[in-house]
Design a protein around this motif. Structure first.
Motif, mmCIF file in Angstrom:
data_model
loop_
_atom_site.group_PDB
_atom_site.id
_atom_site.type_symbol
_atom_site.label_atom_id
_atom_site.label_comp_id
_atom_site.label_asym_id
_atom_site.label_seq_id
_atom_site.Cartn_x
_atom_site.Cartn_y
_atom_site.Cartn_z
ATOM 1 N N GLY A 1 42.348 48.984 29.002
ATOM 2 C CA GLY A 1 41.784 48.619 30.288
ATOM 3 C C GLY A 1 41.288 47.190 30.340
ATOM 4 O O GLY A 1 41.808 46.291 29.672
ATOM 5 N N ARG A 2 40.247 46.979 31.110
ATOM 6 C CA ARG A 2 39.694 45.641 31.321
ATOM 7 C C ARG A 2 38.803 45.229 30.151
ATOM 8 O O ARG A 2 38.018 46.031 29.640
ATOM 9 C CB ARG A 2 38.877 45.625 32.621
ATOM 10 C CG ARG A 2 38.270 44.268 32.967
ATOM 11 C CD ARG A 2 37.560 44.329 34.312
ATOM 12 N NE ARG A 2 36.866 43.089 34.612
ATOM 13 C CZ ARG A 2 37.451 42.004 35.124
ATOM 14 N NH1 ARG A 2 38.742 42.041 35.404
ATOM 15 N NH2 ARG A 2 36.761 40.908 35.358
ATOM 16 N N ILE A 3 38.931 43.995 29.731
ATOM 17 C CA ILE A 3 38.025 43.458 28.721
ATOM 18 C C ILE A 3 36.664 43.249 29.387
ATOM 19 O O ILE A 3 36.585 42.582 30.429
ATOM 20 C CB ILE A 3 38.549 42.120 28.156
ATOM 21 C CG1 ILE A 3 39.934 42.314 27.537
ATOM 22 C CG2 ILE A 3 37.585 41.549 27.132
ATOM 23 C CD1 ILE A 3 40.591 41.021 27.079
ATOM 24 N N PRO A 4 35.610 43.806 28.860
ATOM 25 C CA PRO A 4 34.298 43.635 29.500
ATOM 26 C C PRO A 4 33.971 42.155 29.689
ATOM 27 O O PRO A 4 34.205 41.340 28.780
ATOM 28 C CB PRO A 4 33.333 44.291 28.513
ATOM 29 C CG PRO A 4 34.175 45.265 27.755
ATOM 30 C CD PRO A 4 35.525 44.645 27.651
ATOM 31 N N PRO A 5 33.466 41.764 30.857
ATOM 32 C CA PRO A 5 33.121 40.356 31.082
ATOM 33 C C PRO A 5 32.212 39.788 29.992
ATOM 34 O O PRO A 5 32.316 38.601 29.652
ATOM 35 C CB PRO A 5 32.418 40.382 32.447
ATOM 36 C CG PRO A 5 33.006 41.577 33.145
ATOM 37 C CD PRO A 5 33.250 42.585 32.058
ATOM 38 N N ALA A 6 31.328 40.613 29.426
ATOM 39 C CA ALA A 6 30.413 40.133 28.385
ATOM 40 C C ALA A 6 31.134 39.877 27.068
ATOM 41 O O ALA A 6 30.523 39.365 26.124
ATOM 42 C CB ALA A 6 29.292 41.151 28.166
ATOM 43 N N ALA B 1 44.953 23.650 31.141
ATOM 44 C CA ALA B 1 44.017 24.768 31.151
ATOM 45 C C ALA B 1 44.480 25.885 30.215
ATOM 46 O O ALA B 1 45.669 26.078 29.981
ATOM 47 C CB ALA B 1 43.867 25.306 32.568
ATOM 48 N N ILE B 2 43.515 26.600 29.674
ATOM 49 C CA ILE B 2 43.757 27.820 28.897
ATOM 50 C C ILE B 2 43.113 28.961 29.671
ATOM 51 O O ILE B 2 41.890 29.025 29.796
ATOM 52 C CB ILE B 2 43.158 27.733 27.487
ATOM 53 C CG1 ILE B 2 43.746 26.557 26.706
ATOM 54 C CG2 ILE B 2 43.368 29.043 26.732
ATOM 55 C CD1 ILE B 2 43.047 26.300 25.375
ATOM 56 N N ALA B 3 43.948 29.851 30.204
ATOM 57 C CA ALA B 3 43.423 30.962 30.998
ATOM 58 C C ALA B 3 42.881 32.048 30.076
ATOM 59 O O ALA B 3 43.508 32.406 29.075
ATOM 60 C CB ALA B 3 44.514 31.538 31.885
ATOM 61 N N PRO B 4 41.717 32.602 30.388
ATOM 62 C CA PRO B 4 41.162 33.663 29.539
ATOM 63 C C PRO B 4 41.875 34.995 29.743
ATOM 64 O O PRO B 4 42.427 35.271 30.810
ATOM 65 C CB PRO B 4 39.706 33.749 30.015
ATOM 66 C CG PRO B 4 39.752 33.309 31.446
ATOM 67 C CD PRO B 4 40.831 32.261 31.518
ATOM 68 N N LYS B 5 41.910 35.800 28.712
ATOM 69 C CA LYS B 5 42.447 37.158 28.821
ATOM 70 C C LYS B 5 41.399 38.061 29.471
ATOM 71 O O LYS B 5 40.217 38.005 29.116
ATOM 72 C CB LYS B 5 42.796 37.698 27.432
ATOM 73 C CG LYS B 5 43.878 36.915 26.711
ATOM 74 C CD LYS B 5 45.233 37.111 27.366
ATOM 75 C CE LYS B 5 46.334 36.475 26.554
ATOM 76 N NZ LYS B 5 47.655 36.610 27.204
ATOM 77 N N LYS B 6 41.858 38.934 30.377
ATOM 78 C CA LYS B 6 40.941 39.826 31.071
ATOM 79 C C LYS B 6 41.302 41.306 30.939
ATOM 80 O O LYS B 6 40.485 42.165 31.249
ATOM 81 C CB LYS B 6 40.876 39.447 32.557
ATOM 82 C CG LYS B 6 40.308 38.045 32.774
ATOM 83 C CD LYS B 6 40.175 37.725 34.257
ATOM 84 C CE LYS B 6 39.549 36.337 34.432
ATOM 85 N NZ LYS B 6 39.381 35.985 35.878
ATOM 86 N N LEU B 7 42.552 41.587 30.479
ATOM 87 C CA LEU B 7 42.997 42.964 30.326
ATOM 88 C C LEU B 7 43.615 43.148 28.947
ATOM 89 O O LEU B 7 44.340 42.277 28.456
ATOM 90 C CB LEU B 7 44.044 43.320 31.391
ATOM 91 C CG LEU B 7 43.595 43.384 32.851
ATOM 92 C CD1 LEU B 7 44.807 43.527 33.749
ATOM 93 C CD2 LEU B 7 42.627 44.535 33.065
#
Length: 724
Positions: free
Chosen positions: A545-550, A525-531
């Motif tokens: 901060g947080r990477i926008p979900p979009a 698996a390749i986990a996505p970046k979220k922050l």
């Protein structure tokens, strides 16, 4: 000094019997060490083999000092000193490297009636209680990690009083003090400060099983006027052997076939975390009770695995070097290495865990051709070049602390390497750790390039020595002992070269087929970046901060990790810096197809089938990535929408040391050709983003953000390999 040494020895033997049983007797060097500590108030360095009884020395000395009242002003302990009204000596402080080892030591101390406590990161809520117990004289032994010596709260609030009242200082695994040692830890060098704070003539004991002459001399000099007790490193219970098996699959198959021929329970060491996990998973699938143990596992899981091995509930613990100094099981029956450690000294230490309370134990090395590549990777994490060190020093203030996180955007170093560098600078007096981060001291500092080069050369020589160990036709134990400068080492008469091999290299067809199938399964698996990384604004990148979900990628897939036992070797050969570029090989393309099938129909499928393919234009492997994207599009009957192209000069967005630097380099580093941007605007499903290697993961994150901002509903990353 009037001192009845015979009476002290008699009392020492009594304590030893409580500790180790009615038939236990002190070895001559054990008594010499205890005598020097308790009677003569000396500093002692014990270089003795694993199982010799170094812990017995400091527990017996502790009991005598605590019972007899041997403060520095007393002129030495005596059997009647307590009756004479003298106060007992303060607590023994043991600096020990790992929590697992601390747990063993606390249990051992209790058997001798010695009250031991530990201060570490896992019991912060008990610090005040333990400190009060120390001041009340209710603690005989306090175990701390070397890292604790520079925890600001501990260093400023506990350490000064502790140093002033310490009755005996013990430095366990003392080779870590020396940067010539195979497991140098900068925090150990802080013991110099502790030593200077001790009352005059406070006894000090340093112990290790793995120190050659150079390390022994270095540690002894740092202790100052130390009595060095160096014994033979022969281990009569160990039978050493090497099996040369040509592939990871054959090594796993051999284990599955031959574990029942290995006595008792034992340890299987691997060089990487992923190899430990794979090996344990395969052996469990073949019916063996085993558990994995790595530094990345939760502490509770590590404790449970340790206990299962201690209780002989499992046949083997499959472990990385995280277990090396932190485990004590006297009846361990075997140690097997899947891959060679980078030095004979490290190897001797790890195999020394076996055969301490049994007549014989089996020690086997199963080297791999991939070992050297893994050694090179870990060597790349050494102390940084001077330019990077100076950049950190220039960024620090003398009046306002800066956190490690805030320093990361300033210097191109990953977190672990940056922290190691800061620890060395702290020990050298150039920086100081305080609440909130790090301060510059303003003291002059010299980059000792010559010494660092000599240490690096010593590491390279150790690696070559390990290769010679695997191929030697002489006595293997003698070879290891000579590498540790053990005078008088002779042939053991037991190893495979002295007495003939005990094990064959044969593996069954069933086990080999199972191993090949297991290792041949593609897909990680390749986990996505979220922050976003912290501190980007300091380097001119307006993201936080947080990477926008979009703007995020979805979870992705790769064929394998570069460190995998299975696909790792094939992928390293394909993606290495010296590897020629060319079309994707058929076997790798077939593996990608298998990954896509599993992704579509497995336990964790993609949310929607991709509707197009986009390639990342690789600077290093353009033909490889381009042909892979074409083949995926053809097999999946999907349109090849185009390539995301890098901008700027070649190498501008190359690999970086840490996340902040990587994002800074990648920000605005890619562009979408007009035809690709047009294609994205009308899509009604995700695109498959194809790349060669995912290292930090930020290329995928930044390109996915670019694609999604251009209209892609979702992005599914697909790569050949994941680093690590």
């Amino acid at each position: 000094m009037s001192q009845d040494r015979a009476a002290v020895r008699e009392r020492a033997e009594e304590v030893l019997r409580r500790l180790a049983g009615e038939h236990a007797r002190l070895r001559e060097d054990q008594w010499r060490a205890i005598e020097a500590l308790v009677v003569d108030r000396r500093r002692v360095l014990c270089v003795q083999r694993t199982g010799w009884g170094k812990s017995a020395v400091y527990f017996v000395a502790t009991a005598l000092l605590r019972q007899a009242g041997a403060g520095p002003e007393s002129g030495g302990a005596g059997p009647d000193s307590a009756a004479a009204g003298r106060e007992p000596a303060g607590p023994t402080v043991i600096v020990s490297p790992l929590l697992a080892l601390m747990r063993n030591q606390v249990e051992s101390a209790a058997r001798a009636g010695i009250r031991a406590r530990t201060i570490n990161s896992a019991n912060l809520d008990e610090w005040d209680e333990i400190t009060a117990e120390i001041h009340a004289g209710a603690v005989d032994v306090l175990l701390i990690s070397p890292e604790r010596l520079n925890n600001p709260d501990f260093r400023d609030g506990v350490l000064p009083k502790l140093a002033a009242t310490t009755g005996l200082l013990v430095v366990d695994e003392a080779h870590c003090v020396s940067d010539w040692g195979h497991d140098f830890r900068p925090d150990y060098r802080r013991l110099r400060t502790f030593l200077t704070g001790l009352p005059e003539r406070t006894p000090v004991l340093a112990t290790t099983a793995t120190a050659n002459a150079r390390v022994t001399q270095d540690v002894a000099e740092q202790l100052g006027d130390a009595l060095v007790l160096r014994g033979t490193l022969d281990r009569e219970s160990l039978r050493l052997g090497v099996l040369d098996l040509p592939s990871p699959a054959q090594r796993l198959a051999w284990l599955a076939d031959h574990l029942d021929g290995l006595p008792g329970s034992g340890i299987i060491y691997t060089l990487t975390v992923s190899a430990a996990g794979e090996t344990a998973e395969f052996l469990r699938a073949r019916g063996w009770q085993v558990a994995a143990y790595t530094g990345q596992a939760e502490d509770a899981d590590r404790r449970a695995a340790e206990q299962d091995l201690l209780d002989n509930k499992i046949k083997a613990l499959v472990a990385t070097s995280a277990l090396g100094m932190g485990f004590d099981k006297p009846d361990l029956g075997f140690v097997v290495h899947l891959g060679a450690p980078p030095s004979p000294i490290a190897y001797y230490q790890q195999v020394g865990r076996a055969g301490r309370a049994v007549e014989h134990a089996e020690v086997l090395l199963l080297p791999g051709v991939e070992d050297a590549a893994i050694w090179r990777y870990f060597a790349s994490l050494a102390f940084p070049p001077e330019q990077q060190v100076r950049a950190v020093l220039a960024a620090l203030h003398t009046d306002r602390p800066i956190s490690t996180q805030a320093l990361e955007p300033v210097v191109d170093l990953r977190r672990a390497r940056l922290e190691l560098m800061l620890k060395v600078l702290d020990v050298d007096g150039a920086v100081r750790r305080v609440r909130g981060g790090w301060l510059a001291t303003g003291e002059p500092w010299v980059y000792d390039e010559a010494r660092l080069r000599r240490v690096a050369e010593a590491r390279t020589a150790e690696q070559q020595a390990m290769l010679r160990y695997a191929s030697t036709t002489g006595c293997r134990l003698r070879y290891l002992r000579e590498c540790l400068d053990d005078a008088g080492a002779g042939d053991c008469g037991r190893c495979d070269n002295c007495a003939g091999p005990l094990f064959t290299a044969e593996v069954s067809d069933a086990a080999l087929t199972a191993a090949q199938t297991f290792l041949g399964r593609p897909g990680v698996a390749i986990a996505p970046k979220k922050l976003w990384p912290t501190g980007l604004e300091a380097v001119g990148v307006p993201l936080k901060g947080r990477i926008p979900p979009a703007e995020q990628a979805l979870p992705g897939r790769a064929v394998g990790r570069l460190s995998d036992l299975g696909w790792g070797g094939r992928l390293r050969g394909l993606l290495g810096p010296e590897s020629p570029d060319g079309p994707v090989p058929d076997d790798v393309a077939a593996a990608v197809v298998e990954v896509l099938k599993a992704w579509a129909h497995g336990d964790d499928p993609w949310p929607r089938r991709p509707v197009g393919v986009v390639a990342v234009a690789s600077r290093s492997h353009p033909a490889l990535v381009g042909s892979l994207a074409e083949r995926i599009a053809a097999v999946g009957r999907l349109p090849l929408l185009g390539r995301v192209v890098p901008t700027g000069p070649s190498g501008a967005a190359g690999p970086r040391g840490n996340s902040a630097q990587r994002v800074r380099a990648l920000h605005d580093a890619f562009a979408l050709p007009d035809e690709l941007a047009d294609a994205l605007s009308g899509l009604d499903g995700p695109v498959l983003l194809v790349d060669d290697l995912v290292d930090s993961g930020w290329t995928v994150a930044m390109v996915a953000r670019l694609l999604r901002r251009a209209g892609a509903p979702d992005v599914l990353p697909l790569a050949l390999a994941v680093a690590g």
